[in-house]
Scaffold this active site. Structure first.
Site, mmCIF file in Angstrom:
data_model
loop_
_atom_site.group_PDB
_atom_site.id
_atom_site.type_symbol
_atom_site.label_atom_id
_atom_site.label_comp_id
_atom_site.label_asym_id
_atom_site.label_seq_id
_atom_site.Cartn_x
_atom_site.Cartn_y
_atom_site.Cartn_z
ATOM 1 N N LYS A 80 0.134 9.343 17.677
ATOM 2 C CA LYS A 80 0.586 9.474 19.063
ATOM 3 C C LYS A 80 1.582 10.633 19.173
ATOM 4 O O LYS A 80 2.233 10.983 18.189
ATOM 5 C CB LYS A 80 1.314 8.191 19.482
ATOM 6 C CG LYS A 80 0.421 6.981 19.702
ATOM 7 C CD LYS A 80 1.237 5.779 20.139
ATOM 8 C CE LYS A 80 0.393 4.535 20.331
ATOM 9 N NZ LYS A 80 -0.524 4.603 21.472
ATOM 10 N N ARG B 264 -7.728 -3.724 19.292
ATOM 11 C CA ARG B 264 -9.025 -4.402 19.436
ATOM 12 C C ARG B 264 -9.638 -4.690 18.071
ATOM 13 O O ARG B 264 -10.407 -5.642 17.929
ATOM 14 C CB ARG B 264 -9.952 -3.566 20.321
ATOM 15 C CG ARG B 264 -10.240 -2.199 19.790
ATOM 16 C CD ARG B 264 -10.805 -1.264 20.859
ATOM 17 N NE ARG B 264 -9.779 -0.863 21.829
ATOM 18 C CZ ARG B 264 -10.008 -0.086 22.884
ATOM 19 N NH1 ARG B 264 -11.224 0.365 23.141
ATOM 20 N NH2 ARG B 264 -9.017 0.225 23.707
HETATM 21 N N1 BES Z 1 -0.592 -0.044 21.868
HETATM 22 C C1 BES Z 1 -1.413 0.877 22.540
HETATM 23 C C2 BES Z 1 -1.499 0.601 24.032
HETATM 24 C C3 BES Z 1 -0.251 0.836 24.838
HETATM 25 C C4 BES Z 1 -0.022 2.059 25.421
HETATM 26 C C5 BES Z 1 0.633 -0.194 25.070
HETATM 27 C C6 BES Z 1 1.108 2.254 26.192
HETATM 28 C C7 BES Z 1 1.764 -0.004 25.833
HETATM 29 C C8 BES Z 1 1.996 1.229 26.400
HETATM 30 C C9 BES Z 1 -2.830 0.813 21.985
HETATM 31 O O1 BES Z 1 -2.973 0.474 20.656
HETATM 32 C C10 BES Z 1 -3.408 2.164 22.162
HETATM 33 O O2 BES Z 1 -2.883 3.078 21.597
HETATM 34 N N2 BES Z 1 -4.471 2.249 22.930
HETATM 35 C C11 BES Z 1 -5.120 3.477 23.192
HETATM 36 C C12 BES Z 1 -6.591 3.200 23.251
HETATM 37 C C13 BES Z 1 -7.434 4.434 23.296
HETATM 38 C C14 BES Z 1 -7.332 5.202 22.004
HETATM 39 C C15 BES Z 1 -8.849 3.987 23.565
HETATM 40 C C16 BES Z 1 -4.628 4.005 24.529
HETATM 41 O O3 BES Z 1 -4.384 3.213 25.442
HETATM 42 O O4 BES Z 1 -4.464 5.211 24.648
HETATM 43 ZN ZN ZN Z 2 -2.769 2.170 19.335
#
Ligand code: BES
Ligand code: ZN
Ligand code: ZN
Length: 496
Positions: free
Chosen positions: A277, A351
């Site tokens: 990230k 997931r």
């Molecule tokens: N933990 C994150 C989701 C999240 C984002 C929670 C912002 C709280 C605030 C999750 O694991 C994630 O990174 N999801 C990705 C999924 C994508 C790669 C399909 C996302 O939401 O960008």
């Molecule tokens: Zn994630």
């Protein structure tokens, strides 16, 4: 804070501070505030007639009584327009009153409950205590400077006049406290930093709950999970030095009650892994275990409330980090269900760990499966931080969650789970991919999970928005919120 119900009347009770609630002018004073007003020679009525206290929602004014009656001070608190009053406003008002007197350094208060129209004393007492305790919550674990400035209320007394009334008050106070303490426990875990709140710490919390409440506990190590075939959970866990834990906690095992599985995403820190990230704001990803915290809290509350259900709390817990052992985009994982997944992004790890947990839950043949997860940023974009994204495969289960939402004020909003969306998850090399398009991200996350619940009624709560908030609400301070706990405890209480 001690809270107890006691026999007494507002205008006769000696205390540091008496809280009095009033609807907005020109609504007439009634009940305890009216009795106090009579004793006080019409002081409150004249304030209201002059417009010095209007009773607007959450308006607060503090007065000394100067011996007019036994309470030393009075805090007038507005409830707003009578026609708009509900339990949600009531929780907010009790919290606002509590925050005011805490900040003023007052240690003790009393308050006489009064039945409002259709709302019974017991539910008013429950909501009062819950709102109050949730509102005065503060997270000071790691503050070492000026600790003497941290203020806390020590004692609250809820007054009732008859034995019947006191019994309802005691019940309401007890329930409100149990629920608020569970939520605050979840908040502590979410607010805790990821160097402390590790998968190991979550398993220790589970152990404590199991010990205190006589629950069954199993904690699988990553090697055991691997031997069982949890290829998705273990792929995520292997990138970290911090040992992952797969936690299973059972309330009322083998007692013949309906079984409900509660599954919480327990990523104690989500860096994104190899699909790392951006560093800005990454510190927020310590809250990626909010689903796990909620499950632990619910298990504790369910036991203290003696909810007649067999609950199986399942928490896959791990960090998601990049390393030489980390899983990578393009890897193909074999899940516990036997289905294979092509990893497109290692940041869609929630997931993956949930897929193995969902499959694992099927062995209990639950009547319902509910998962809570900070699953997608897309859900935050779609719904913001007020609302939990609600997805599921069973109309009646979805409806029950919505009913619990109405009662608790924890908002949910449905997103569709039409199978057309599955197109986006098609893979050339495996059964499906872990990421679809950016568009409809929250729905596609749900579609992915739906492939692991077979035909069991299931609901997925995407709490990515409300799990942690940046601006306080009437009874939710900023930071970790304990999202989903009150909602699901209500759902479990109402299960038939
Ligand atoms: N933990 C994150 C989701 C999240 C984002 C929670 C912002 C709280 C605030 C999750 O694991 C994630 O990174 N999801 C990705 C999924 C994508 C790669 C399909 C996302 O939401 O960008
Ligand atoms: Zn994630
Ligand atoms: Zn995550």
């Amino acid at each position: 804070m001690q809270i107890r119900a006691e026999k007494g009347k507002a205008e006769k009770f000696p205390c540091e501070l008496l809280i009095l609630f009033s609807f907005e002018f020109p609504e007439p004073l009634e009940g305890p505030i009216k009795n106090v007003d009579l004793e006080w020679k019409g002081f409150i009525s004249s304030l209201m007639n002059q417009g010095d206290f209007k009773g607007e929602l959450f308006e607060r004014k503090l007065f000394y009584t100067q011996g007019a009656f036994p309470a030393k001070r009075v805090l007038l608190t507005g409830l707003g327009k009578r026609g708009e009053f509900d339990l949600e406003k009531w929780r907010g008002a009790s919290s606002k009153a509590g925050q005011y007197l805490r900040d003023a350094g007052i240690k003790q208060f009393a308050f006489q409950i009064k039945k409002f129209d259709r709302l019974a004393e017991e539910e008013l007492a429950e909501a009062f205590v819950a709102g109050l305790l949730l509102g005065v919550y503060q997270y000071n674990e790691y503050k070492t400077l000026e600790r003497e400035k941290i203020k806390e209320i020590e004692e609250g007394i809820i007054l009732g006049e008859t034995a019947v009334e006191l019994k309802s008050l005691n019940n309401g106070v007890g329930t409100g406290r149990i629920i608020a303490e569970a939520v605050c426990g979840a908040r502590d875990l979410v607010n805790g930093p990821s160097n402390k709140v590790t998968p190991t710490l979550l398993s220790e919390k589970a152990q404590q709950i199991a010990k205190d409440h006589g629950m069954e506990l199993q904690v699988l190590e990553v090697s055991q999970a691997e031997a069982m075939g949890m290829g998705a959970f273990t792929a995520v866990a292997k990138g970290s030095q911090e040992p992952g834990k797969f936690i299973i906690l059972e309330h009322n095992k083998n007692k013949g009650f309906d079984t409900i599985a509660l599954i919480g995403k327990g990523i104690t820190f989500d860096s994104g892994g190899i699909s790392i990230k951006p560093s800005e704001g990454m510190e927020r990803m310590k809250d990626d275990m909010s689903g796990a915290a909620a499950v632990l809290a619910m298990m504790q509350a369910a036991s203290r409330l003696q909810i007649p259900l067999h609950l199986v709390g399942i928490i896959p817990a791990t960090e998601n980090l990049p390393s030489g052992k980390a899983y990578k985009p393009g890897d193909v994982l074999k899940t516990l269900s036997g289905q294979t997944v092509e990893v497109i992004s290692t940041d869609a790890e929630g997931r993956l760990i949930l897929s193995d947990a969902l499959t694992y839950s099927l062995r209990y043949q639950p009547k319902a499966i509910i998962d809570l997860a900070t699953l997608t940023g897309a859900c935050v974009i779609a719904l913001g931080d007020y609302v939990i994204g609600l997805l599921g495969n069973d109309a009646s289960l979805l409806k029950r969650i919505e009913e619990a939402s109405e009662k608790t004020g924890e908002k949910v909003w449905r997103l569709p789970l039409w199978d057309e969306y599955f197109e986006y998850l098609k893979s050339d090399v495996a059964d499906f991919r872990n990421v679809g398009t950016r568009a409809a991200g929250a729905i596609i996350g749900g579609i992915f999970l739906s492939k692991f619940v077979e035909k069991i009624p299931w609901v997925h709560l995407d709490i990515a928005g409300p799990a942690s908030i940046e601006k306080e609400r009437p009874y939710i301070p900023k930071g970790g919120t304990g999202a989903g706990v009150r909602l699901l405890v209500q759902f479990l209480r109402d299960w038939k």
